[in-house]
Design a protein around this motif. Structure first.
Motif, PDB file in Angstrom:
ATOM      1  N   ASP A   1      16.983  57.309  59.065  1.00  0.00           N
ATOM      2  CA  ASP A   1      17.556  58.650  59.099  1.00  0.00           C
ATOM      3  C   ASP A   1      19.001  58.642  58.612  1.00  0.00           C
ATOM      4  O   ASP A   1      19.414  59.518  57.844  1.00  0.00           O
ATOM      5  CB  ASP A   1      17.495  59.239  60.517  1.00  0.00           C
ATOM      6  CG  ASP A   1      16.088  59.585  60.956  1.00  0.00           C
ATOM      7  OD1 ASP A   1      15.171  59.619  60.098  1.00  0.00           O
ATOM      8  OD2 ASP A   1      15.895  59.798  62.175  1.00  0.00           O
ATOM      9  N   ASN A   2      19.780  57.677  59.052  1.00  0.00           N
ATOM     10  CA  ASN A   2      21.171  57.586  58.619  1.00  0.00           C
ATOM     11  C   ASN A   2      21.255  57.350  57.113  1.00  0.00           C
ATOM     12  O   ASN A   2      22.070  57.969  56.423  1.00  0.00           O
ATOM     13  CB  ASN A   2      21.904  56.484  59.378  1.00  0.00           C
ATOM     14  CG  ASN A   2      23.379  56.495  59.088  1.00  0.00           C
ATOM     15  OD1 ASN A   2      24.084  57.418  59.485  1.00  0.00           O
ATOM     16  ND2 ASN A   2      23.856  55.483  58.373  1.00  0.00           N
ATOM     17  N   GLU A   3      20.419  56.472  56.615  1.00  0.00           N
ATOM     18  CA  GLU A   3      20.403  56.203  55.177  1.00  0.00           C
ATOM     19  C   GLU A   3      20.028  57.469  54.402  1.00  0.00           C
ATOM     20  O   GLU A   3      20.658  57.795  53.396  1.00  0.00           O
ATOM     21  CB  GLU A   3      19.408  55.085  54.864  1.00  0.00           C
ATOM     22  CG  GLU A   3      19.322  54.746  53.394  1.00  0.00           C
ATOM     23  CD  GLU A   3      18.369  53.602  53.128  1.00  0.00           C
ATOM     24  OE1 GLU A   3      18.732  52.712  52.355  1.00  0.00           O
ATOM     25  OE2 GLU A   3      17.263  53.614  53.702  1.00  0.00           O
TER      26      GLU A   3
ATOM     27  N   LYS B   1      20.432  60.599  55.317  1.00  0.00           N
ATOM     28  CA  LYS B   1      21.550  61.545  55.393  1.00  0.00           C
ATOM     29  C   LYS B   1      22.629  61.173  54.384  1.00  0.00           C
ATOM     30  O   LYS B   1      23.177  62.031  53.694  1.00  0.00           O
ATOM     31  CB  LYS B   1      22.137  61.578  56.804  1.00  0.00           C
ATOM     32  CG  LYS B   1      21.272  62.292  57.810  1.00  0.00           C
ATOM     33  CD  LYS B   1      21.884  62.206  59.191  1.00  0.00           C
ATOM     34  CE  LYS B   1      20.915  62.684  60.251  1.00  0.00           C
ATOM     35  NZ  LYS B   1      21.432  62.465  61.613  1.00  0.00           N
TER      36      LYS B   1
ATOM     37  N   LYS C   1      16.264  55.373  63.282  1.00  0.00           N
ATOM     38  CA  LYS C   1      17.687  55.729  63.230  1.00  0.00           C
ATOM     39  C   LYS C   1      18.337  55.177  61.958  1.00  0.00           C
ATOM     40  O   LYS C   1      19.150  55.864  61.330  1.00  0.00           O
ATOM     41  CB  LYS C   1      18.426  55.202  64.459  1.00  0.00           C
ATOM     42  CG  LYS C   1      18.170  55.995  65.711  1.00  0.00           C
ATOM     43  CD  LYS C   1      18.980  55.459  66.874  1.00  0.00           C
ATOM     44  CE  LYS C   1      18.758  56.318  68.102  1.00  0.00           C
ATOM     45  NZ  LYS C   1      19.607  55.914  69.216  1.00  0.00           N
TER      46      LYS C   1
END
Length: 161
Positions: A141-143, A145, A138
């Motif tokens: 993935d956030n990084e 995005k 998570k």
């Protein structure tokens, strides 16, 4: 394992003690400075070490400044890096086991040499078993995005009107 180590001037003495300790192990050590007590800005060293991890030149790293906070913040600003402040054995183990942290940071003005060596030993003696993979994914993935959005914005700004 190939271990990078770096510090600012506040962490120089502790870095040297850790270097001496690690020289008696099977690990290969790469020293990214600083190399004296002359003033060095911790972000410079943290970014250089983070770049080396990102480029797979080293496997893990130890960064040291006065509190460990500055190098932790700086290292975590480098894409893909997970740095964790560790001033005790349990935190050092969990940094790797739970978070797959490539970097631990130490505060030379916070932690004594004897404890620091135990923290380093604990961090290097464990390997990530993907127990918290969902959580680490998570974060990644956030990084990714965020970086993709930044790249799109930069690309949009470079087009002629």
């Amino acid at each position: 394992m190939k271990i990078g180590i770096g510090s600012d001037h506040n962490g120089f003495d502790l870095k040297e003690a850790i270097n001496r300790y690690l020289s008696g192990t099977d690990h290969e050590i790469v020293d990214y400075g600083c190399y004296s007590c002359n003033v060095v800005d911790y972000p410079d060293v943290a970014f250089e070490v983070s770049k080396a991890i990102s480029n797979e030149e080293i496997d893990r790293a130890i960064l040291i400044c006065g509190t460990g906070i500055g190098v932790c913040i700086a290292a975590n600003k480098y894409p893909g890096i997970r740095a964790a402040l560790a001033h005790d054995v349990y935190s050092a183990e969990r940094a790797q086991l739970s978070n797959n942290a490539q970097v631990i940071t130490l505060g030379a003005q916070i932690i004594g040499e004897e404890v620091a060596l135990k923290v380093v030993e604990a961090y290097l003696s464990v390997n990530w078993q993907e127990g918290s993979k969902r959580k680490v994914d998570k974060i990644t993935d956030n990084e990714n995005k965020f970086l993709a959005k930044q790249n799109q914005e930069v690309a949009a700004d470079t087009h002629c009107s």
